[in-house]
Design a protein around this motif. Structure first.
Motif, PDB file in Angstrom:
ATOM      1  N   ASP A 133       0.587  -1.235  -0.066  1.00 51.23           N
ATOM      2  CA  ASP A 133       0.033  -0.029  -0.156  1.00 51.23           C
ATOM      3  C   ASP A 133       1.124   1.248   0.105  1.00 51.23           C
ATOM      4  OD1 ASP A 133      -1.927  -2.181   0.200  1.00 51.23           O
ATOM      5  OD2 ASP A 133      -2.870  -1.648   1.903  1.00 51.23           O
ATOM      6  N   ASN A 134       2.018   0.945   1.367  1.00 47.05           N
ATOM      7  CA  ASN A 134       2.543   2.025   0.870  1.00 47.05           C
ATOM      8  C   ASN A 134       2.994   2.442  -0.828  1.00 47.05           C
ATOM      9  OD1 ASN A 134       4.177   4.304   1.465  1.00 47.05           O
ATOM     10  ND2 ASN A 134       5.711   3.578   2.742  1.00 47.05           N
ATOM     11  N   GLU A 135       3.855   1.284  -0.893  1.00 49.10           N
ATOM     12  CA  GLU A 135       4.429   2.099  -2.204  1.00 49.10           C
ATOM     13  C   GLU A 135       3.619   2.407  -3.737  1.00 49.10           C
ATOM     14  OE1 GLU A 135       7.771   1.641  -4.881  1.00 49.10           O
ATOM     15  OE2 GLU A 135       7.595   1.459  -2.960  1.00 49.10           O
ATOM     16  N   ARG A 136       2.223   2.318  -3.441  1.00 48.22           N
ATOM     17  CA  ARG A 136       1.058   2.226  -4.335  1.00 48.22           C
ATOM     18  C   ARG A 136       0.616   3.729  -4.049  1.00 48.22           C
ATOM     19  NH1 ARG A 136      -4.156   2.841  -3.325  1.00 48.22           N
ATOM     20  NH2 ARG A 136      -3.923   1.806  -1.632  1.00 48.22           N
ATOM     21  N   ILE A 137       0.903   4.030  -2.841  1.00 44.06           N
ATOM     22  CA  ILE A 137       0.380   5.517  -2.143  1.00 44.06           C
ATOM     23  C   ILE A 137       2.193   6.683  -2.343  1.00 44.06           C
ATOM     24  CG2 ILE A 137      -0.229   7.557  -0.299  1.00 44.06           C
ATOM     25  CD1 ILE A 137      -0.894   4.938   1.159  1.00 44.06           C
ATOM     26  N   LEU A 145       2.101   9.047  -5.615  1.00 42.13           N
ATOM     27  CA  LEU A 145       2.207  11.109  -5.308  1.00 42.13           C
ATOM     28  C   LEU A 145       3.396  10.957  -6.322  1.00 42.13           C
ATOM     29  CD1 LEU A 145       2.286  13.227  -3.629  1.00 42.13           C
ATOM     30  CD2 LEU A 145       4.337  11.376  -1.962  1.00 42.13           C
ATOM     31  N   CYS A 146       4.975  10.110  -6.870  1.00 46.08           N
ATOM     32  CA  CYS A 146       5.877  10.521  -7.430  1.00 46.08           C
ATOM     33  C   CYS A 146       4.796  11.132  -8.736  1.00 46.08           C
ATOM     34  CB  CYS A 146       6.530   9.116  -8.021  1.00 46.08           C
ATOM     35  SG  CYS A 146       7.440   9.188  -6.018  1.00 46.08           S
ATOM     36  N   SER A 147       3.516  10.290  -9.456  1.00 44.58           N
ATOM     37  CA  SER A 147       3.520  10.526 -10.648  1.00 44.58           C
ATOM     38  C   SER A 147       2.542  12.178 -10.378  1.00 44.58           C
ATOM     39  CB  SER A 147       2.367   9.618 -10.987  1.00 44.58           C
ATOM     40  OG  SER A 147       1.281   9.717 -10.043  1.00 44.58           O
ATOM     41  N   LEU A 148       2.168  12.484  -9.262  1.00 39.20           N
ATOM     42  CA  LEU A 148       1.407  13.892  -9.438  1.00 39.20           C
ATOM     43  C   LEU A 148       2.357  15.315  -8.944  1.00 39.20           C
ATOM     44  CD1 LEU A 148      -1.028  13.124  -6.185  1.00 39.20           C
ATOM     45  CD2 LEU A 148      -1.634  13.664  -8.705  1.00 39.20           C
ATOM     46  N   GLN A 149       3.582  13.933  -7.898  1.00 40.29           N
ATOM     47  CA  GLN A 149       4.668  15.849  -7.947  1.00 40.29           C
ATOM     48  C   GLN A 149       5.451  15.765  -9.805  1.00 40.29           C
ATOM     49  OE1 GLN A 149       7.427  13.576  -5.448  1.00 40.29           O
ATOM     50  NE2 GLN A 149       6.092  14.483  -3.928  1.00 40.29           N
ATOM     51  N   ARG A 150       5.470  14.358 -10.482  1.00 41.04           N
ATOM     52  CA  ARG A 150       5.962  15.074 -11.660  1.00 41.04           C
ATOM     53  C   ARG A 150       5.135  15.578 -12.557  1.00 41.04           C
ATOM     54  NH1 ARG A 150       7.264   9.247 -11.571  1.00 41.04           N
ATOM     55  NH2 ARG A 150       5.596   8.847 -12.443  1.00 41.04           N
ATOM     56  N   GLU A 151       3.978  15.536 -12.353  1.00 40.75           N
ATOM     57  CA  GLU A 151       2.754  16.530 -13.031  1.00 40.75           C
ATOM     58  C   GLU A 151       2.875  18.150 -12.758  1.00 40.75           C
ATOM     59  OE1 GLU A 151      -1.270  15.007 -12.205  1.00 40.75           O
ATOM     60  OE2 GLU A 151      -0.750  12.531 -13.870  1.00 40.75           O
ATOM     61  N   VAL A 152       3.364  18.473 -11.048  1.00 39.83           N
ATOM     62  CA  VAL A 152       3.232  19.577 -10.651  1.00 39.83           C
ATOM     63  C   VAL A 152       4.691  20.068 -10.938  1.00 39.83           C
ATOM     64  CG1 VAL A 152       3.482  21.077  -8.654  1.00 39.83           C
ATOM     65  CG2 VAL A 152       2.034  18.848  -8.538  1.00 39.83           C
ATOM     66  N   THR A 153       5.452  19.048 -11.260  1.00 36.21           N
ATOM     67  CA  THR A 153       7.369  19.333 -11.351  1.00 36.21           C
ATOM     68  C   THR A 153       6.721  19.829 -13.373  1.00 36.21           C
ATOM     69  OG1 THR A 153       8.260  18.258 -10.531  1.00 36.21           O
ATOM     70  CG2 THR A 153       9.497  19.027 -12.340  1.00 36.21           C
ATOM     71  N   LYS A 154       6.502  19.293 -14.566  1.00 36.72           N
ATOM     72  CA  LYS A 154       6.339  19.463 -14.918  1.00 36.72           C
ATOM     73  C   LYS A 154       5.668  20.167 -15.953  1.00 36.72           C
ATOM     74  CE  LYS A 154       4.017  17.681 -19.678  1.00 36.72           C
ATOM     75  NZ  LYS A 154       3.229  15.650 -20.259  1.00 36.72           N
TER      76      LYS A 154
END
Length: 984
Positions: free
Chosen positions: A178-182, A186-195
């Protein structure tokens, strides 16, 4: 007598030194590792006090030592640190427990009293030692039984705990999922924010660029509007001028023609009136005259039209001339500006020429003053020598005339006369003289270091007498004079350096700037003074002395790296690159272009010396940073090499003066800062040990296997940071749970190959370490034989040197059980031949054994041996020599500059089954093949060269294996051979 040694042909172990004994053991290291059990010989080594209880625990219980051969090899490394005692104790233990192996190693039969040639254990204590050893082993056996029963109970309790831990591990695994999925979300959201942030930044950049472009366009539009307005004004002005000129021209022309026409009209009217009064004949004549007048009027009108056209053409030409005038005026203005600029440049050049002339005159004056001082000093020395000779002759004459009793008195009188003469001389001469101080401009160090620059600027040396401009003729004359009188100049320089000393009484206000002083006349007296000079006074040792071409300078070196900067490396040498103005280093005459050879300083009341002649840039900066007080710096003037190094650095041909090759003993992954990913046993070419912007790192490149060409380059950890990473990797491997299942054997094997454990105990000169010598304790350490040896050091990198074998290299196939089967098959092919043994006599066997020319003996008790001469004989034919030998022959071959191709065929239970029939035909079994492979594989890392490993799943039968081996041999023959130095 039973206790005495049986005479044999082997070397006398009593007379052999430490290095000879260990060379004998290392030559048979493979045989000892396979045949010796550490648990059998350790009690004797403990009794001989060459191993401690901690060493025994480490050998027996260390998790990294997975088999007996590795434990025996590690025990040999520990005994190597004990020097000669360790070698002697090992040979005595072999004499007791393994007499056959002792004879194979030393060539001597075992004695009944092994301690007689070493003295480690007395013969009377040997029986007691054996009784204690047997009793201790029985006690340890009982304790082992009790421990086994206790561990069985402990194992039962741990099994229940394991069940609970398994349940908790399952829960934790779910939570981790679960932690890895979350975390991934979170990493995908951070990548989108960075983009989005990047897109926003790009838009801001585009918007800013558009605003700047608009501002530039507005400015350009404003300038164009101004130009259009000016052109319109000029056009209107030109049109008005043209109109005025045209009107003026038409008005002038029309007035003149009107007056003429009116006059003609009046004349014609008068004639007409007269014609009316005359007869018709006259009337006809007048009519004809009128027609002619009309014709002339038409012609005048046509001429007027032509004149108008010419006027318009002239106006157009006038306008063109006006435009041409404006262009010429602009060119005149531009030429005026260029002329002014050139005048300013010429003025600056003239000023610089005047300054250069003044500096040249000053340099000539300083040179002449230095020459006058040198000549004056030499004259004073000659006068002093004459005076000393006269006084010695006087003393000798007095000694010859006097009796022994009177001789004592005369000697006292002579000493009194000598003291009175010296005091009178000093009283008569010293008050009239003032102390001369030699400034930095004529410092002997500055003259030596700037010799090449003075040749280019002034074209002269300190021997020149006349100030002469640096023309080609003067340069040629001075160069001839320099080569003709080089010996005389060296003598004068040595004499000058012998006379100048560093006096503490004439130090300047700045304590960091000592000056060279000499009691002498004023320089204004020149060479015309004929009085006797005073005796020279010395208050401390000389500041520096010339030894060949090396200058040794003593000065206050506190914070030495703030006084000077260095450039270079182990390939080019370390040079002084920059010296701070006003520092102590600048005061004593250190200048850029001097190579730093050696540095001496005191630390904790110890005199230390560091040799920097072939050190890397990283070592040199570290060594100079250790200086905290008075230091002695040895320099070698190399201006040409320094300028060539700077030229290469400016042209980006090299990044520093470092260049050496290393073998990597661990795997390093790619980092975030662009570091180079390397694997264990890779060869790297290090070209910069101090790259800019990166700390504790080297700049290195991977090397082409067949040529000395740099491939992919990047950053790798330096030696000390890589050593920490190596220790951390070994600790991680020690605490990992080892799974010995068949499915995980290959993975575990590959994981162990990520680290190659290489140790050393020798403090030798190496580009990877700084050589520091303690001069104060050097003599005492050499006399003290009980001084502790150097500790073992782990090496992440090992220095290697390239070798290019000109002929076919020998072939060594491992493991030896499989190698004996494949050797004859491989030797049957064209281009291969099996090495044949030689039958030697007893005397010849002993001689070649001492020369290390015997690679291996066929059978014990016979003189049938494999020798270096048999290998060289096959190599001279231009074919590969197949060696039916073990790993012990590799070091002997390397000592003879022969580099074999080592091929290790890895084995598993599955691959061993493929060779079952071949093994049975040679009375071997699969278990023996696997045991031999497992025991010899760890010994490959001890070799000083690379080897090729064949994967067990890369072949299916013997024919495919031989075909693969042939391809591997041809590929290895093309490669460069990288060899490590002897690390012990």
């Amino acid at each position: 007598m039973a206790g005495e040694c049986v005479p044999c042909n082997g070397p006398d172990l009593k007379n052999m030194g430490e290095e000879d004994l260990w060379e004998l053991i290392n030559d048979n290291r493979h045989r000892i590792s396979l045949g010796v059990r550490p648990c059998i010989v350790i009690p004797y080594l403990r009794q001989a006090r060459v191993l401690t209880e901690m060493d025994e625990d480490e050998i027996v219980t260390c998790h990294n030592l997975t088999n007996r051969c590795m434990r025996t090899s590690y025990m040999l490394d520990l005994l190597r640190t004990q020097g000669r005692n360790g070698a002697v104790a090992l040979l005595e233990s072999l004499m007791i427990h393994y007499p056959t192996l002792y004879t194979q190693v030393t060539g001597r039969k075992p004695s009944t009293e092994p301690s007689r040639f070493s003295g480690l254990i007395k013969y009377s204590e040997l029986t007691e030692y054996l009784v204690r050893a047997v009793t201790g082993m029985q006690r340890e056996l009982q304790e082992a039984h009790h421990e086994a029963r206790r561990m069985t109970a402990r194992c039962t309790s741990l099994e229940s705990e394991i069940g609970q831990i398994m349940e908790q591990e399952e829960k934790s695994r779910c939570l981790q999922a679960d932690n890895e999925r979350i975390r991934r979300h979170l990493c995908s959201l951070q990548r989108e924010v960075t983009k989005l942030k990047d897109e926003k930044c790009d838009l801001y950049v585009c918007y800013t660029a558009a605003i700047e472009e608009k501002s530039v366009m507005n400015k350009r539009l404003h300038e164009l509007n101004l130009q259009v307005y000016q052109l319109q004004s000029e056009l209107k002005k030109a049109q008005m001028e043209n109109e005025l000129q045209r009107k003026h021209s038409l008005t002038y022309t029309s007035l003149a023609e009107t007056a003429q026409l009116q006059e003609e009209i009046r004349r014609l009217r008068c004639e007409l009136e007269k014609a009316k009064k005359l007869d018709p004949a006259h009337h006809d004549i007048l009519a004809q005259d009128l027609a002619e007048a009309i014709d002339s009027q038409v012609q005048l009108a046509e001429q007027l039209k032509c004149y108008r056209e010419e006027n318009e053409q002239l106006l157009r030409e006038k306008q063109g001339l006006i435009d041409q005038k404006e262009c010429l005026s602009l060119q005149v203005k531009q030429l005026t500006l260029d002329c002014n600029m050139h005048e300013q440049k010429l003025t600056l050049i003239h000023n610089q020429m005047k300054e250069l002339q003044a500096e040249r005159d000053q340099a000539y004056l300083s040179r002449d003053e230095a020459q006058a001082m040198i000549a004056h000093t030499l004259g004073e020395k000659d006068t002093l020598r004459c005076q000393l000779m006269e006084l010695q002759e006087r003393v000798f004459s007095l000694h010859a005339k006097c009796s022994p009793r009177v001789q004592q008195r005369s000697s006292d009188d002579t000493e009194a006369d000598w003291g009175s003469l010296r005091s009178s001389c000093e009283e008569s001469l010293v008050p009239n003289r003032r102390r001369l101080q030699r400034m930095d401009a004529i410092n002997p160090m500055s003259l030596s270091s700037c010799h090449s620059e003075s040749e280019d600027v002034a074209g002269s040396s300190v021997r020149s007498r006349n100030a002469e401009p640096p023309s080609s003729d003067s340069l040629r004359r001075r160069e001839d004079a320099l080569h003709a009188d080089s010996s005389l100049e060296a003598a004068e320089t040595d004499a000058l350096l012998d006379d100048f000393v560093l006096l503490p009484s004439v130090w300047c206000e700045d304590k960091q700037k000592p000056r060279l002083c000499l009691s002498n006349d004023s320089i204004s007296d020149g060479l015309s003074r004929t009085s006797v000079p005073p005796f020279l006074m010395r208050s401390r040792p000389k500041a520096f002395r010339i030894n060949g071409r090396v200058l040794s300078i003593s000065f206050e070196g506190g914070a030495l790296l703030s006084q000077l900067a260095v450039v270079g490396g182990n390939k080019t040498g370390v040079f002084v690159h920059w010296v701070a103005e006003g520092s102590a280093a600048h005061t004593v005459g250190i200048s850029p272009g001097a190579q730093i050879v050696e540095i001496k300083y005191e630390l904790n009341q110890k005199a230390l010396k560091m040799v920097l002649e072939d050190s890397t840039l990283e070592e040199a900066i570290w060594a100079l940073g250790q200086v905290t007080g008075l230091c002695h710096l040895s320099l070698r003037p190399k201006q040409d090499d320094y300028e060539a190094l700077l030229q290469q650095l400016q042209n980006s041909q090299i990044s520093s003066g470092d260049s050496f090759y290393v073998r990597v003993n661990m795997s390093l992954p790619t980092g975030s800062n662009g570091s180079l990913a390397v694997s264990c046993n890779d060869i790297l070419h290090v070209t910069n040990t101090r790259p800019t912007g990166v700390e504790d790192s080297w700049h290195a490149s991977q090397v082409h296997p067949c040529q000395l060409l740099d491939l992919q380059s990047g950053i790798v950890p330096n030696y000390y940071r890589a050593q920490r990473l190596l220790i951390r990797a070994i600790e991680d491997m020690s605490f990992q749970t080892k799974k010995c299942k068949k499915a995980g054997d290959t993975a575990a094997q590959n994981q162990l190959k990520a680290v190659r454990i290489v140790t050393t105990g020798r403090q030798g000169r190496n580009p990877l370490w700084v050589s520091v010598e303690d001069e104060t304790s050097k003599s005492t350490e050499s006399d003290d034989t009980t001084a502790p040896k150097s500790c073992v050091t782990l090496m992440p990198y090992t220095l290697v040197t390239p070798h290019y074998p000109p002929i076919c290299r020998p072939i060594l196939l491992l493991p030896t059980v499989l190698g004996r089967i494949l050797d004859k098959k491989l030797a049957g092919w064209q281009g291969f031949q099996l090495c044949e043994p030689e039958a030697l006599s007893s005397c010849e066997h002993t001689t070649r054994l001492q020369r290390s020319e015997i690679l291996e003996e066929c059978e014990q008790g016979t003189n049938l041996c494999y020798t270096l001469q048999s290998v060289e004989k096959v190599m001279k034919k231009g074919i590969h020599c197949v060696l039916p030998l073990g790993l012990d022959c590799v070091r002997r071959l390397h000592r003879a500059k022969i580099f074999p191709i080592i091929i290790f065929i890895s084995q598993t239970a599955r691959s061993a089954r493929k060779l079952r029939s071949k093994l049975q035909r040679h009375t071997q079994s699969e278990e023996q093949l696997l045991a031999c492979s497992k025991s010899e594989e760890p010994l490959l890392d001890k070799l000083p060269c690379l080897y090729h490993s064949v994967a067990p799943d890369s072949w299916c039968d013997q024919s495919s294996l031989l075909t693969s081996l042939r391809t591997i041999i041809y590929e290895e023959q093309k490669k460069i051979v990288w060899v490590e130095p002897d690390l012990w």
